[in-house]
Design a protein around this motif. Structure first.
Motif, PDB file in Angstrom:
ATOM      1  N   HIS A   1       0.815  -1.213   0.000  1.00 24.73           N
ATOM      2  CA  HIS A   1       0.000   0.000   0.000  1.00 24.73           C
ATOM      3  C   HIS A   1       0.849   1.264   0.000  1.00 24.73           C
ATOM      4  O   HIS A   1       0.386   2.326   0.408  1.00 24.73           O
ATOM      5  N   GLY A   2       2.108   1.131  -0.402  1.00 23.54           N
ATOM      6  CA  GLY A   2       2.953   2.323  -0.497  1.00 23.54           C
ATOM      7  C   GLY A   2       3.436   2.859   0.839  1.00 23.54           C
ATOM      8  O   GLY A   2       4.019   3.935   0.907  1.00 23.54           O
ATOM      9  N   VAL A   3       3.177   2.118   1.903  1.00 25.73           N
ATOM     10  CA  VAL A   3       3.600   2.583   3.226  1.00 25.73           C
ATOM     11  C   VAL A   3       5.119   2.431   3.345  1.00 25.73           C
ATOM     12  O   VAL A   3       5.675   1.418   2.934  1.00 25.73           O
ATOM     13  N   VAL A   4       5.757   3.443   3.883  1.00 24.06           N
ATOM     14  CA  VAL A   4       7.207   3.397   4.057  1.00 24.06           C
ATOM     15  C   VAL A   4       7.522   3.455   5.547  1.00 24.06           C
ATOM     16  O   VAL A   4       7.073   4.363   6.254  1.00 24.06           O
ATOM     17  N   LYS A   5       8.279   2.476   6.012  1.00 21.16           N
ATOM     18  CA  LYS A   5       8.680   2.480   7.417  1.00 21.16           C
ATOM     19  C   LYS A   5      10.156   2.816   7.483  1.00 21.16           C
ATOM     20  O   LYS A   5      10.957   2.173   6.817  1.00 21.16           O
ATOM     21  N   THR A   6      10.482   3.790   8.267  1.00 22.30           N
ATOM     22  CA  THR A   6      11.878   4.187   8.394  1.00 22.30           C
ATOM     23  C   THR A   6      12.287   4.099   9.852  1.00 22.30           C
ATOM     24  O   THR A   6      11.636   4.679  10.718  1.00 22.30           O
ATOM     25  N   TYR A   7      13.327   3.363  10.100  1.00 21.25           N
ATOM     26  CA  TYR A   7      13.842   3.257  11.461  1.00 21.25           C
ATOM     27  C   TYR A   7      15.253   3.841  11.478  1.00 21.25           C
ATOM     28  O   TYR A   7      16.119   3.359  10.758  1.00 21.25           O
ATOM     29  N   ASN A   8      15.444   4.870  12.258  1.00 22.61           N
ATOM     30  CA  ASN A   8      16.790   5.410  12.433  1.00 22.61           C
ATOM     31  C   ASN A   8      17.298   4.948  13.784  1.00 22.61           C
ATOM     32  O   ASN A   8      16.808   5.398  14.816  1.00 22.61           O
ATOM     33  N   LEU A   9      18.247   4.055  13.767  1.00 19.74           N
ATOM     34  CA  LEU A   9      18.693   3.482  15.031  1.00 19.74           C
ATOM     35  C   LEU A   9      20.085   3.991  15.361  1.00 19.74           C
ATOM     36  O   LEU A   9      20.950   4.079  14.492  1.00 19.74           O
TER      37      LEU A   9
ATOM     38  N   LEU B   1      -4.956   2.302   1.187  1.00 18.99           N
ATOM     39  CA  LEU B   1      -5.516   2.354   2.532  1.00 18.99           C
ATOM     40  C   LEU B   1      -6.223   3.679   2.803  1.00 18.99           C
ATOM     41  O   LEU B   1      -7.039   3.784   3.699  1.00 18.99           O
TER      42      LEU B   1
ATOM     43  N   SER C   1      -2.285   5.957  -1.373  1.00 19.54           N
ATOM     44  CA  SER C   1      -2.284   4.561  -0.920  1.00 19.54           C
ATOM     45  C   SER C   1      -3.692   3.971  -0.968  1.00 19.54           C
ATOM     46  O   SER C   1      -4.685   4.693  -0.807  1.00 19.54           O
TER      47      SER C   1
ATOM     48  N   ALA D   1      11.578   6.178  14.703  1.00 16.79           N
ATOM     49  CA  ALA D   1      10.929   5.383  13.668  1.00 16.79           C
ATOM     50  C   ALA D   1       9.841   6.237  13.033  1.00 16.79           C
ATOM     51  O   ALA D   1       9.124   6.951  13.737  1.00 16.79           O
ATOM     52  N   HIS D   2       9.759   6.186  11.733  1.00 18.68           N
ATOM     53  CA  HIS D   2       8.736   6.955  11.017  1.00 18.68           C
ATOM     54  C   HIS D   2       7.946   6.012  10.123  1.00 18.68           C
ATOM     55  O   HIS D   2       8.507   5.117   9.513  1.00 18.68           O
ATOM     56  N   LEU D   3       6.670   6.272  10.069  1.00 19.27           N
ATOM     57  CA  LEU D   3       5.805   5.469   9.219  1.00 19.27           C
ATOM     58  C   LEU D   3       5.075   6.434   8.304  1.00 19.27           C
ATOM     59  O   LEU D   3       4.360   7.305   8.774  1.00 19.27           O
ATOM     60  N   ASP D   4       5.308   6.314   7.013  1.00 18.91           N
ATOM     61  CA  ASP D   4       4.714   7.254   6.056  1.00 18.91           C
ATOM     62  C   ASP D   4       3.640   6.575   5.219  1.00 18.91           C
ATOM     63  O   ASP D   4       3.857   5.490   4.693  1.00 18.91           O
ATOM     64  N   TYR D   5       2.504   7.233   5.110  1.00 15.65           N
ATOM     65  CA  TYR D   5       1.437   6.754   4.244  1.00 15.65           C
ATOM     66  C   TYR D   5       1.298   7.740   3.097  1.00 15.65           C
ATOM     67  O   TYR D   5       0.999   8.913   3.335  1.00 15.65           O
ATOM     68  N   PRO D   6       1.485   7.316   1.880  1.00 14.21           N
ATOM     69  CA  PRO D   6       1.285   8.246   0.773  1.00 14.21           C
ATOM     70  C   PRO D   6      -0.208   8.531   0.594  1.00 14.21           C
ATOM     71  O   PRO D   6      -1.045   7.721   0.984  1.00 14.21           O
TER      72      PRO D   6
END
Lengths: 417, 281
Positions: A123-131, B208, B206, B198-203
């Motif tokens: 669904h185009g969701v992007v998860k970014t984790y900066n650790l 959803l 989407s 942590a970042h969660l991006d929804y375009p």
């Protein structure tokens, strides 16, 4: 450093992380030119895991930090130590990763002091984790697999089918081998109440193995937890597992290898106190370690300082524990030192902070307790170094001599750990 | 004793009386707001509203419209009482919370008025349980004054998309930061925990995303401990509407469809986390 892992490979990578999580709460993320190594050493220094992904494993792999503006200023990627608990959420639900995630890119930038895991999901969701990470040179076990007299090669499925019969509460198992048969059985301590325990024993005939070589009849006892991790991982790759081992007290190595990755888990084995005592003559007891020192481990570059650290760290021990009554006073100091570093009792999960010299002698884990009967031999560790200039000198010689110079050892061991 | 004999005589006057042929329609909604022990119930002709608050910062409302009930009558303009939500839930599920298909607990609920207990008559398979739960003086509720005309940004998402995000929230982070913007990153959830961010991006395009009406870029932080209970409502819901007003107050509206296909709403309001560092300095 930047690498991109495709959806299908991500499951393998995720399993590797989960397998490493069984070893310790932290691990080294160590990108090198040929690929990416994940390494971990447990707190009592009795287990070591290394999973190496070749650059072919990745959709894209670039180990140098290339700033796009000026390509010439390539910076070497630093190995970094990460807390496993912070990485596990990235690879939660390994089985659905493949379905949910298209690709995962991992990048580090030394300037920003964090490592970024970015997952492109459905669904185009992007998860970014900066650790956040800690800059830290990795350790590796100094262990010569090819010197082991006993080698077994077996499909991971079969090994997993064997291990499934042991209850989850079973901490250690014993592998005994003769040219006629291989036997896995539950290990119980001597004071166990047999009316209340279940013992499991599984015998396999040599024909079950893809490769079967017995140089010496032996019986080794090791922890099951780490092995279970490796098996869960190897099932994702469906590659046979090689087992290299020697007599009890010497490490056992479980390894898998295919074109894209190599993994080896080296576990300390239990050494019975009586046998230990019988072989406690200086000439005889450190010998197994001589053999492991003469062999160079897989990455061929056990650096001198690293290797000597293990020994020097060991030498710190008798200084602190000179008056411990359980020690054999007849042993010469150097032998004593070697003896001691190997004696890492089971059940000691953490180093004891705050005691004198503990910070520098971190290589000696679990020193605080004395197990009465059997003890795990801990492993020797060397620093992983990729700079040729550092890998100078005679590693083995320095190992033997450095154990007498405590001060030097204390100084040297700090940068490694 | 037959069920009917237990029922209050029709001549008696009740401030509130309602009946429901499946008590689970009520209990599942109440569970979605059950993060504090006590709830305030307000019954009007349009239905029942159950409100739970915490720390003067978060308010959850479960609305059960009059149409959900087979019978729903309120004698006064509004009837309000405070009740232990845990006890109410225990009573509603006295025959077990996971009933077998085909069996359901019937409920009749009566409240005579101020000072009287709430009476529940529950029946399943010919067995009747009568529960009397003491009611308390209603407390004054927070007024978030969140009206739809003042909404700055609004997003409607399929709950599926948010469920995973909430399940994976880094609870070592004190706050959940929500960014809504007409431009990139459109809709972003961020946490700042011990291990890093942590970042969660929804375009906005989407699958959803059911609706996306963002007028200005807004970044607000909310106490993660206050938002976490809304996961209960999220788990039941099929869609969620996320709205913020100019002050950064957050409204999460969960659309919940019950087994009979009827639609109910659970709403959470949350105050933004004030940036106190400025005031302190």
């Amino acid at each position: 450093m930047k690498c991109v892992i495709g959806g299908a490979q991500l499951r393998v990578f995720g399993r590797a992380i989960h397998a490493i999580a069984r070893i310790s709460d932290e691990f080294w993320f160590d990108p090198v030119e040929k690929g990416l190594a994940l390494r971990s050493v447990n707190s009592s220094r009795s287990a070591y895991a290394c999973v190496f992904f070749s650059s072919m494993f990745f959709q894209h792999y670039c180990w140098t930090a290339v700033s796009q503006s000026c390509q010439k200023e390539k910076q070497l990627s630093l190995p970094c130590k990460l807390i496993i608990k912070s990485v596990l959420p990235v690879f939660r639900c390994v089985n659905v990763l493949e379905r949910n995630v298209e690709k995962c890119s991992i990048s580090t930038s030394p300037s920003e002091h964090h490592i970024t895991f970015q997952l492109l999901c459905r669904h185009g969701v992007v998860k970014t984790y900066n650790l956040t990470f800690q800059e830290c040179d990795p350790l590796q076990a100094v262990f010569a697999k090819h010197m082991c007299p006993n080698i077994l090669k077996v499909h991971s499925r079969l090994l997993a089918d064997v291990m499934i019969h042991f209850p989850t509460s079973q901490e250690e198992i014993t592998l005994s081998i003769t040219p006629m048969k291989v036997c896995f059985k539950s290990y119980t301590e001597e004071d166990t109440d047999f009316s209340r325990t279940m013992l499991t024993e599984i015998q396999l005939s040599p024909e079950e193995f893809d490769y079967f070589q017995v140089g010496v009849d032996s019986e080794v006892t090791f922890c099951l937890k780490e092995l279970r991790g490796l098996l869960a991982f190897s099932e994702a790759t469906s590659v046979p597992v090689s087992i290299h081992f020697d007599r009890c007290g010497k490490p056992i190595a479980f390894s898998i290898e295919d074109l894209l990755l190599e993994a080896s888990f080296i576990l300390a084995t239990l050494c019975e106190a009586e046998k230990e005592a019988a072989s406690s003559e200086p000439a005889c007891c450190p010998r197994p370690w001589d053999s492991s020192r003469t062999g160079i481990d897989k990455s061929d570059q056990a650096s001198m300082d690293g290797a000597s650290n293990a020994a020097t760290a060991a030498s710190k021990k008798p200084q602190q524990k000179e008056n411990t009554p359980s020690m054999d006073p007849a042993k010469p100091p150097s032998a004593l030192a070697k003896q001691e570093v190997k004696n890492v009792p089971r059940g000691t999960e953490k180093d004891v902070p705050g005691r004198a010299g503990a910070a520098t002698a971190e290589a000696v884990g679990g020193e605080a307790t004395e197990a009465p009967h059997a003890k795990f031999h801990s492993l020797f560790f060397g620093a992983v170094s990729y700079k040729e200039k550092e890998a100078i000198g005679d590693t083995f010689q320095s190992l033997a001599t450095a154990s007498d110079t405590e001060e030097l050892g204390a100084l040297q061991s700090s940068p490694v750990l | 004793m037959p069920f009917s004999a237990q029922l209050p005589a029709s001549g008696e006057r009740y401030a509130l009386s309602a009946s429901l042929d499946n008590a689970r329609h009520l209990s599942s909604l109440l569970r979605a707001v059950h993060f504090q022990d006590y709830a305030t119930c307000l019954a009007t002709a349009s239905g029942l509203r159950v409100t739970v608050e915490d720390a003067k910062c978060i308010q959850a409302n479960a609305f059960i419209q009059a149409e959900i009930f087979q019978e729903f009558s309120v004698q006064e303009e509004s009837v309000m009482f405070r009740i232990s939500l845990s006890v109410l839930l225990d009573c509603l599920t006295i025959f077990g919370s996971s009933s077998l298909p085909g069996t359901s607990t019937a409920l009749r609920m009566c409240y005579r008025g101020y000072g009287y207990p709430l009476m529940l008559f529950l029946e399943e398979g010919g067995v009747v349980t009568v529960c009397k739960i003491n009611t308390q003086e209603p407390e004054e509720l927070l007024d978030f004054d969140f009206c739809s005309t003042k909404v700055v940004n609004k997003i409607i998402l399929q709950s599926e998309g948010l469920r995973e995000a909430f399940a994976e929230l880094d609870m070592t982070s004190e706050v959940l930061q929500i960014t809504m913007s007409p431009d990139k990153p459109y809709f972003r959830l961020s946490t700042f925990g011990n291990a890093g961010s942590a970042h969660l991006d929804y375009p906005r395009d989407s699958d959803l995303m059911e609706a996306f009406h963002c007028n200005q870029t807004q970044t607000n932080r909310y106490k993660i401990s206050l938002l976490k209970p809304s996961t209960k409502a999220l788990a039941l819901s099929c869609k969620v509407s996320i709205r913020t007003d100019a002050q950064g107050f957050l409204s999460l509206q969960y659309m919940i469809r019950n087994e009979d296909g009827q639609i109910c709403f659970v709403e959470y309001y949350c105050c933004p986390d004030e940036d106190i560092t400025e005031a302190e300095l």
